[in-house]
Scaffold this motif. Structure first.
Motif, short mmCIF file in Angstrom:
data_model
loop_
_atom_site.label_atom_id
_atom_site.label_comp_id
_atom_site.label_asym_id
_atom_site.label_seq_id
_atom_site.Cartn_x
_atom_site.Cartn_y
_atom_site.Cartn_z
N ASP A 136 6.12 11.30 -1.25
CA ASP A 136 6.74 12.03 -0.13
C ASP A 136 7.30 13.37 -0.60
OD1 ASP A 136 6.06 9.96 1.52
OD2 ASP A 136 8.09 9.13 1.70
N TRP A 149 -0.79 8.07 -1.93
CA TRP A 149 -1.25 9.11 -1.02
C TRP A 149 -2.25 8.55 -0.02
CZ3 TRP A 149 -0.33 14.01 0.46
CH2 TRP A 149 0.54 14.78 -0.31
N ASP A 157 8.52 7.46 -2.77
CA ASP A 157 9.43 8.60 -2.82
C ASP A 157 8.78 9.78 -3.55
OD1 ASP A 157 11.42 7.02 -1.60
OD2 ASP A 157 12.13 6.30 -3.55
N ARG A 177 6.17 17.16 0.59
CA ARG A 177 7.10 18.23 0.96
C ARG A 177 6.77 19.52 0.17
NH1 ARG A 177 12.36 16.67 2.68
NH2 ARG A 177 12.25 14.77 3.95
N ARG A 189 -0.17 6.37 2.47
CA ARG A 189 0.88 6.99 3.29
C ARG A 189 0.42 8.27 4.00
NH1 ARG A 189 5.96 4.94 2.35
NH2 ARG A 189 7.07 6.84 2.96
N HIS A 190 -0.46 9.04 3.36
CA HIS A 190 -0.84 10.35 3.91
C HIS A 190 -2.35 10.57 3.85
CE1 HIS A 190 3.45 11.37 3.82
NE2 HIS A 190 3.47 11.03 2.53
#
Length: 367
Positions: free
Chosen positions: A125, A155, A122, A129, A158-159
């Protein structure tokens, strides 16, 4: 370097891993340096458990201390703000950003312990954003130690497509049972303070005595035996030449620990700290996968891992497991182990070694 914190409200509601959604989220952050024309020189610095977005410089000239990583961030320093634009955000739930002290739009009152449990996913994320709002598609690097290292690992999982480099310091792929137990004991120490009020103390006196006790338990665990011995030993306060034969503080180490946590309750919300501890409890990159390597399925990102031989809470052997998992996925990765008497806190309090490694790594082409 005088810096002022900034805040931005996310444009859309943020769904959380726990199943709830935050309709309004504000992220507080600080910026050091300038974005270039292509917005390709941004470095995200992720803070540790008891730190925040104030990573470098001062808010006012009269501030007694600069940000927590001022040794590493600034003009000519390892993370050179004449070359890179450093962004440090307060994590979701961390106190300055939306967290338990924030106003619940549904009730008009502070969330308190009704704030939803947040996880590392969370937090990351929400940071993604934030970068969207700042027009940053890809980071030059993400860097962090301790809880910040957990963020960087998240990171990477997830990204990864939004990272050109990653630096993970003093972290593991999951928290140990020992850490979960430690957080439980520290929360219980905080709850002994009558001012805790089950976390519903907003607008009233905060649980300062419980917070001090919790901080002292943590400091006793985090500080290395050798460093404490060198700093205090068995010396008496003020070089006294005789024992008092009582229970009032007589030793320098007792006087030192009387200062630990004193006044910090005004800088760090105790309930927010409890939420961050719980987020660390839940951190396990391998959960939901057959093996740790499966957590790194995205595009390979050049990665520097740094650990300390004296850090028994986040030992080099655990960092080595991350290196092996990344290598299995074809990620360019290097693991360097340093010596320091500061143990887990060495990357903050003894940053020369890690600073040299970061400087060299950041200046190396990813190609």
């Amino acid at each position: 370097m005088l810096i002022q914190p900034r805040g931005i409200r996310l444009a859309e509601p943020l769904p959380l891993e726990c199943g709830r959604t935050l309709d309004q989220v504000e992220i507080v952050y600080e910026v050091y340096g300038e974005l270039n024309a292509t917005r390709s020189n941004a470095i995200l610095v992720c803070h540790g458990l008891t730190s925040n977005q104030h990573a470098a410089g001062r808010h006012r000239a009269e501030d007694p201390r600069p940000g927590w990583w001022d040794q590493a961030i600034g003009p000519g320093k390892p993370i050179d703000t004449e070359r890179w634009c450093v962004i440090a955000s307060n994590v979701l739930g961390g106190g300055a950003s939306t967290g338990p002290a924030s106003i619940d739009p549904a009730s008009g009152q502070p969330y308190g312990p009704d704030f939803p449990i947040v996880t590392l996913a969370d937090m990351v994320d929400a940071q993604a954003r934030l970068l969207d709002a700042l027009g940053i598609e890809r980071l030059y690097a993400a860097i962090g130690g301790c809880l910040g290292g957990f963020q960087v690992l998240t990171w990477m999982s997830r990204h990864p497509q939004r990272l050109a480099r990653a630096v993970v310091i003093s972290a593991t792929s999951r928290v140990a049972a020992y850490t979960i137990a430690l957080w439980k004991v520290m929360r219980e120490a905080l709850a002994l303070d009558p001012a805790w009020r089950d976390g519903r103390y907003q607008g009233q006196a905060p649980p300062e005595r419980g917070f001090q006790l919790m901080s002292r338990i943590g400091a006793l665990i985090w500080m290395e035996r050798e460093a404490l011995e060198q700093r205090c030993g068995n010396r008496l306060i003020g070089d006294a030449d005789r024992l008092g034969y009582g229970f009032d503080p007589e030793f320098e180490v007792e006087a030192l620990f009387e200062k630990v946590g004193r006044g910090d309750v005004t800088q760090l919300d105790p309930l927010a700290l409890v939420y961050l501890m719980r987020a660390m409890d839940y951190f396990d990159l391998a959960r939901g996968h057959c093996a740790l390597a499966d957590a790194f399925e995205g595009s390979p990102v050049p990665t520097l891992l740094v650990s300390y031989r004296s850090d028994w809470r986040y030992p080099p052997a655990e960092m080595e497991k991350i290196r092996l998992a990344l290598e299995q996925r074809g990620w360019p990765v290097s693991h360097r182990t340093l010596d320091s008497a500061f143990g887990h806190g060495a990357f903050v309090y003894d940053s020369e070694g890690v600073g040299a490694l970061m400087r060299s790594f950041l200046e190396t082409s990813t190609t």
